[in-house]
Design an enzyme around this catalytic site. Structure first.
Site, PDB file in Angstrom:
ATOM      1  N   GLY A  12      -3.178 -46.378   3.734  1.00  0.00           N
ATOM      2  CA  GLY A  12      -1.995 -45.703   3.205  1.00  0.00           C
ATOM      3  C   GLY A  12      -2.294 -44.803   1.948  1.00  0.00           C
ATOM      4  O   GLY A  12      -1.250 -44.331   1.240  1.00  0.00           O
ATOM      5  N   ASN A  14      -3.024 -41.763   2.386  1.00  0.00           N
ATOM      6  CA  ASN A  14      -2.115 -40.428   2.713  1.00  0.00           C
ATOM      7  C   ASN A  14      -0.628 -40.637   2.384  1.00  0.00           C
ATOM      8  O   ASN A  14       0.016 -39.575   1.877  1.00  0.00           O
ATOM      9  CB  ASN A  14      -2.226 -39.870   4.252  1.00  0.00           C
ATOM     10  CG  ASN A  14      -3.553 -39.254   4.166  1.00  0.00           C
ATOM     11  OD1 ASN A  14      -3.610 -37.929   3.785  1.00  0.00           O
ATOM     12  ND2 ASN A  14      -4.560 -39.709   4.790  1.00  0.00           N
ATOM     13  N   ILE A  94       1.065 -42.136  20.466  1.00  0.00           N
ATOM     14  CA  ILE A  94       2.446 -41.724  20.494  1.00  0.00           C
ATOM     15  C   ILE A  94       3.027 -41.726  22.052  1.00  0.00           C
ATOM     16  O   ILE A  94       2.488 -41.102  22.658  1.00  0.00           O
ATOM     17  CB  ILE A  94       2.928 -40.655  19.668  1.00  0.00           C
ATOM     18  CG1 ILE A  94       2.446 -40.535  18.447  1.00  0.00           C
ATOM     19  CG2 ILE A  94       4.640 -40.233  19.677  1.00  0.00           C
ATOM     20  CD1 ILE A  94       3.222 -41.695  17.475  1.00  0.00           C
ATOM     21  N   ASN A 108       0.421 -34.488  12.401  1.00  0.00           N
ATOM     22  CA  ASN A 108      -0.357 -35.745  11.974  1.00  0.00           C
ATOM     23  C   ASN A 108      -1.551 -35.048  11.174  1.00  0.00           C
ATOM     24  O   ASN A 108      -1.814 -33.831  10.941  1.00  0.00           O
ATOM     25  CB  ASN A 108      -1.363 -35.755  13.305  1.00  0.00           C
ATOM     26  CG  ASN A 108      -2.188 -36.969  13.317  1.00  0.00           C
ATOM     27  OD1 ASN A 108      -2.179 -37.989  12.537  1.00  0.00           O
ATOM     28  ND2 ASN A 108      -3.493 -36.410  13.810  1.00  0.00           N
ATOM     29  N   HIS A 110      -5.526 -34.889  10.722  1.00  0.00           N
ATOM     30  CA  HIS A 110      -6.717 -35.378  10.988  1.00  0.00           C
ATOM     31  C   HIS A 110      -8.152 -34.785  10.049  1.00  0.00           C
ATOM     32  O   HIS A 110      -7.917 -33.764   9.499  1.00  0.00           O
ATOM     33  CB  HIS A 110      -6.873 -34.608  12.397  1.00  0.00           C
ATOM     34  CG  HIS A 110      -8.349 -34.856  12.935  1.00  0.00           C
ATOM     35  ND1 HIS A 110      -8.475 -36.331  13.787  1.00  0.00           N
ATOM     36  CD2 HIS A 110      -9.473 -34.361  13.203  1.00  0.00           C
ATOM     37  CE1 HIS A 110      -9.857 -36.335  14.311  1.00  0.00           C
ATOM     38  NE2 HIS A 110     -10.326 -35.038  13.902  1.00  0.00           N
TER      39      HIS A 110
HETATM   40  C1  GRF Z   1      -8.111 -41.448   6.930  1.00  0.00           C
HETATM   41  O1  GRF Z   1      -9.527 -41.057   7.210  1.00  0.00           O
HETATM   42  C2  GRF Z   1      -7.276 -40.264   7.404  1.00  0.00           C
HETATM   43  O2  GRF Z   1      -8.045 -38.961   7.662  1.00  0.00           O
HETATM   44  C3  GRF Z   1      -6.810 -40.850   8.739  1.00  0.00           C
HETATM   45  O3  GRF Z   1      -6.760 -42.184   8.766  1.00  0.00           O
HETATM   46  C4  GRF Z   1      -7.594 -42.809   7.843  1.00  0.00           C
HETATM   47  C5  GRF Z   1      -6.775 -43.693   6.737  1.00  0.00           C
HETATM   48  O4  GRF Z   1      -5.771 -42.825   6.018  1.00  0.00           O
HETATM   49  N1  GRF Z   1      -5.829 -40.012   9.164  1.00  0.00           N
HETATM   50  P1  GRF Z   1      -4.698 -43.654   5.210  1.00  0.00           P
HETATM   51  O5  GRF Z   1      -5.717 -44.077   3.733  1.00  0.00           O
HETATM   52  O6  GRF Z   1      -4.395 -44.929   5.661  1.00  0.00           O
HETATM   53  O7  GRF Z   1      -3.945 -42.648   4.619  1.00  0.00           O
END
Ligand code: GRF
Length: 207
Positions: A12, A14, A94, A108, A110
């Site tokens: 989490g 992001n 999804i 999303n 990426h």
């Molecule tokens: C990260 O590598 C992100 O690029 C991908 O999922 C991974 C984990 O992300 N989308 P997070 O730390 O759970 O947000």
């Protein structure tokens, strides 16, 4: 006020970038309505709880079939009455019906410059392993709308990040998250919340 649900599967980071951006005012006109995970152990759910955001688990393991899971996920999302769904490290496919229902309302993040190192099998660390294997000198991240393909929807934002001598996949992943992902995803949400984004002929146009 843009009502947003964030879908997560792992740590989490992001999600945390989004939470921090709302708290600091870098994202405006937005309400984080809920965090949904397929994984009851996802640390992202702890981050949601700490931020006072409703946390919901809808796990394929709890359903007899993928169809039953898909239906439960769609009903859960519909019940939240959100305007935007943000996939932030969400690793479950999804349901096509949900993509139809939320056309150009699911985004999303990426961890590559699409169309490089994307599509089936390219997620998390695997993306950075492939980039180092290929020997590219520049990587980055992409925020895009989700369509029925894998990482194929209209591109909203991208940001380049340099590969450095001696990078390991983990080191490169961290740099891409810090220098690109955690910047782009909040920026995309703020752009959408303030009506700066429109899709014309399958491509994103900034108003
Ligand atoms: C990260 O590598 C992100 O690029 C991908 O999922 C991974 C984990 O992300 N989308 P997070 O730390 O759970 O947000």
């Amino acid at each position: 006020m843009l009502r947003v649900a964030v879908m997560v599967s792992g740590g989490g980071t992001n999600l945390q970038a989004i939470i921090d951006a709302v708290d600091s005012g870098r994202i405006t006109n937005t309400e984080l309505v809920a965090v949904i995970s397929n994984n009851k152990n996802a640390y992202a759910l702890e981050r949601a709880k700490k931020a006072g955001i409703r946390d919901i688990v809808v796990s394929p393991k709890d359903y007899e079939s993928r169809e039953a899971f898909n239906q439960a996920l769609i009903e859960t999302v519909d019940s939240l009455k959100v305007d935007l769904i943000v996939l932030a490290g969400y690793l479950v496919v999804i349901p096509p019906e949900m993509i139809d229902r939320y056309e150009n309302r699911i985004i999303n993040i990426h961890p590559s410059l699409i169309p490089s190192f994307c599509g089936t099998g390219f997620y998390g660390l695997k993306v950075h392993e492939a980039a180092l294997q290929r020997g590219v000198k520049v990587v980055g991240a992409t925020v895009h709308f989700v369509d029925k393909g894998t990482d194929t929807g209209p591109i909203i934002l991208q940001k380049a990040v340099a590969v450095e001598e001696g990078d390991t996949p983990k080191v490169l992943q961290q740099r891409v998250m810090e220098q690109a992902e955690w910047i782009l995803l909040p920026q995309a949400i703020d752009d959408i919340a303030n009506d700066r984004i429109v899709v014309v002929d399958g491509r994103v146009v900034v108003r």
